[in-house]
Design a protein around this motif. Structure first.
Motif, short mmCIF file in Angstrom:
data_model
loop_
_atom_site.label_atom_id
_atom_site.label_comp_id
_atom_site.label_asym_id
_atom_site.label_seq_id
_atom_site.Cartn_x
_atom_site.Cartn_y
_atom_site.Cartn_z
N PRO A 175 0.79 -1.24 0.00
CA PRO A 175 0.00 0.00 0.00
C PRO A 175 0.82 1.28 0.00
O PRO A 175 0.32 2.33 -0.44
CB PRO A 175 -0.84 -0.12 1.29
CG PRO A 175 -0.92 -1.59 1.54
CD PRO A 175 0.39 -2.14 1.10
N ASP A 176 2.06 1.23 0.49
CA ASP A 176 2.91 2.42 0.51
C ASP A 176 4.18 2.17 -0.30
O ASP A 176 5.27 2.55 0.09
CB ASP A 176 3.27 2.80 1.95
CG ASP A 176 4.00 1.68 2.70
OD1 ASP A 176 3.95 0.52 2.24
OD2 ASP A 176 4.63 1.97 3.74
N LYS A 192 4.68 7.75 -2.89
CA LYS A 192 4.08 6.46 -2.56
C LYS A 192 2.96 6.11 -3.53
O LYS A 192 2.18 6.98 -3.95
CB LYS A 192 3.53 6.50 -1.13
CG LYS A 192 4.60 6.70 -0.07
CD LYS A 192 4.01 6.76 1.32
CE LYS A 192 5.10 6.99 2.37
NZ LYS A 192 4.54 7.08 3.74
N PHE A 193 2.91 4.83 -3.87
CA PHE A 193 1.88 4.31 -4.76
C PHE A 193 1.18 3.15 -4.07
O PHE A 193 1.83 2.29 -3.47
CB PHE A 193 2.49 3.87 -6.09
CG PHE A 193 3.07 5.02 -6.88
CD1 PHE A 193 2.28 5.77 -7.72
CD2 PHE A 193 4.41 5.35 -6.75
CE1 PHE A 193 2.81 6.84 -8.44
CE2 PHE A 193 4.96 6.40 -7.47
CZ PHE A 193 4.16 7.15 -8.31
N ASN A 194 -0.14 3.12 -4.20
CA ASN A 194 -0.97 2.18 -3.46
C ASN A 194 -1.13 0.85 -4.20
O ASN A 194 -2.08 0.65 -4.95
CB ASN A 194 -2.34 2.81 -3.19
CG ASN A 194 -3.16 2.00 -2.19
OD1 ASN A 194 -2.82 0.89 -1.83
ND2 ASN A 194 -4.26 2.58 -1.75
N GLY A 195 -0.16 -0.02 -4.01
CA GLY A 195 -0.26 -1.37 -4.58
C GLY A 195 0.12 -1.43 -6.03
O GLY A 195 -0.73 -1.67 -6.90
N GLY A 196 1.42 -1.22 -6.33
CA GLY A 196 1.89 -1.26 -7.71
C GLY A 196 1.65 -2.61 -8.36
O GLY A 196 1.88 -3.65 -7.75
N GLY A 209 -4.67 -0.41 -5.33
CA GLY A 209 -5.30 0.16 -4.14
C GLY A 209 -6.24 1.30 -4.45
O GLY A 209 -7.25 1.49 -3.76
N ASP A 210 -5.94 2.09 -5.49
CA ASP A 210 -6.80 3.20 -5.88
C ASP A 210 -7.33 3.04 -7.30
O ASP A 210 -7.96 3.94 -7.84
CB ASP A 210 -6.08 4.54 -5.74
CG ASP A 210 -4.67 4.52 -6.32
OD1 ASP A 210 -4.39 3.62 -7.15
OD2 ASP A 210 -3.87 5.38 -5.97
N ASN A 211 -7.07 1.89 -7.91
CA ASN A 211 -7.58 1.55 -9.24
C ASN A 211 -7.23 2.61 -10.28
O ASN A 211 -8.08 3.17 -10.96
CB ASN A 211 -9.09 1.33 -9.20
CG ASN A 211 -9.55 0.34 -10.25
OD1 ASN A 211 -9.08 -0.80 -10.29
ND2 ASN A 211 -10.43 0.76 -11.13
N ARG A 212 -5.93 2.85 -10.40
CA ARG A 212 -5.45 3.86 -11.34
C ARG A 212 -4.46 3.26 -12.33
O ARG A 212 -3.77 2.28 -12.04
CB ARG A 212 -4.75 4.99 -10.58
CG ARG A 212 -5.68 5.89 -9.78
CD ARG A 212 -4.89 6.91 -8.97
NE ARG A 212 -5.76 7.91 -8.35
CZ ARG A 212 -5.33 8.86 -7.53
NH1 ARG A 212 -4.03 8.94 -7.22
NH2 ARG A 212 -6.18 9.74 -7.02
N VAL A 213 -4.39 3.91 -13.49
CA VAL A 213 -3.32 3.68 -14.45
C VAL A 213 -2.52 4.97 -14.52
O VAL A 213 -3.07 6.05 -14.76
CB VAL A 213 -3.87 3.31 -15.84
CG1 VAL A 213 -2.71 3.11 -16.83
CG2 VAL A 213 -4.73 2.06 -15.78
#
Length: 318
Positions: free
Chosen positions: A131-132, A185-189, A205-209
């Motif tokens: 997560p971090d 920090k990126f939430n779950g690469g 973690g944040d459902n991003r691309v």
């Protein structure tokens, strides 16, 4: 078409197939797939195809490792298989099955997810599935040789990004993501894919691309389900692309789709797998000609690691 469930030409296909990539093999090609199994039972295997797309053999290229999740292909024809476990390693493997796999500790020890080679800057980008987590790059001392080099992590100060050397890539006793003050920090690469100056990677973690512009050293959000009405893409995971500029993103969760993101930012389902709600989609990769897409359902219809299925979809694609 389901290519591999249990056995291919006498070889038992591995459990829990995950990240994958394709490699040129004469007039045919090879599809490599990780095995995300724990306790030293993971690794990677390969399927060899002839020019007509028929599977001619299957074999193991890495054994005795743990939680081999995703990875990435190198320009010199090897597969980087990443261990998604605390203090995990990156293993450099031979898709052709002739050379022994080599552990590459210089790329750091952390919960590795995926890797993407940037031949323009001669670096390897790496994602971290916590997560971090950090977004890393490895700068080899010699391009094409991953035995030595410098591990760096992306730091953010205001609107300025910089790459900072990780003092101790071994990650013990202080984990790599906790060694550099101000690390972004990126939430779950998750998945990672490089094309034409940009490294695209996903965070579950944040459902991003994300889109890291390596030439300008800037980063932007290419997709965010919170900013998309009736989002078609949820549970982002492995990612790949085509020569036309389309991105293909596999879902871990959601409704088990592979979704497409076009250069014009249109997001739409490409395919859906039904009757496998206990699974996830992964391992998206195109063959060298770009007319066949491979992916896996990690736990298939059974919902267990032994039920994984690897599929082939034939094109044409855009």
């Amino acid at each position: 078409m389901a290519l591999a469930t249990r056995a291919v030409n006498g070889y038992t296909w591995h459990n829990a197939p995950d990240g994958g990539a394709c490699f040129v093999d004469g007039s045919g090609w090879i599809y490599v797939s990780n095995s995300e199994v724990g306790s030293g039972s993971g690794g990677a295997s390969a399927l060899r195809f002839n020019s007509s797309g028929t599977v001619t053999s299957a074999y193991r290229i890495l054994s005795g490792t743990t939680q081999n999740c995703s990875g990435g292909a190198t320009p010199w024809g090897t597969w980087l298989s990443c261990e998604e476990t605390d203090l995990g390693y990156v293993w450099e493997t031979d898709p052709y099955g002739t050379k022994a796999a080599v552990r590459r500790p210089a790329l750091g020890r952390f919960s590795h997810e995926a890797a993407a080679a940037d031949p323009d800057r001669r670096v390897i980008y790496l994602t971290e599935d916590v997560p971090d987590g950090g977004f890393y790059r490895f700068v080899p001392t010699t391009w094409g040789d991953l035995s030595a080099g410098t591990l760096q992590v992306l730091r953010e100060s205001g609107s300025t990004l910089s790459w900072v050397t990780v003092p101790d890539p071994d990650g013990s006793p202080t984990r790599t993501r906790r060694q550099v003050s101000g690390m972004k920090k990126f939430n779950g690469g998750e998945g990672c894919y490089y094309r034409n100056g940009t490294c695209f990677f996903t965070t579950k973690g944040d459902n991003r691309v994300w889109a890291y512009n390596a030439a300008n050293n800037t980063i932007a959000i290419a997709y965010d389900d919170d900013l998309t009405p009736n989002p078609p893409l949820t549970g982002v995971d492995n990612i790949t692309g085509t020569s036309s500029g389309d991105l293909f993103v596999a879902e871990d969760g959601g409704n088990l789709e592979i979704c497409i993101i076009t250069p014009n930012d249109i997001v739409a389902p490409f395919l859906r797998v039904t009757g496998q709600s206990g699974s996830e989609l992964c391992g998206v990769a195109f063959n060298p000609a770009g007319n066949r897409l491979y992916f896996s359902s990690q736990r298939g219809t059974s919902g267990s690691s032994s039920g994984g299925i690897t599929y082939e979809v034939t094109g044409s694609f855009r």
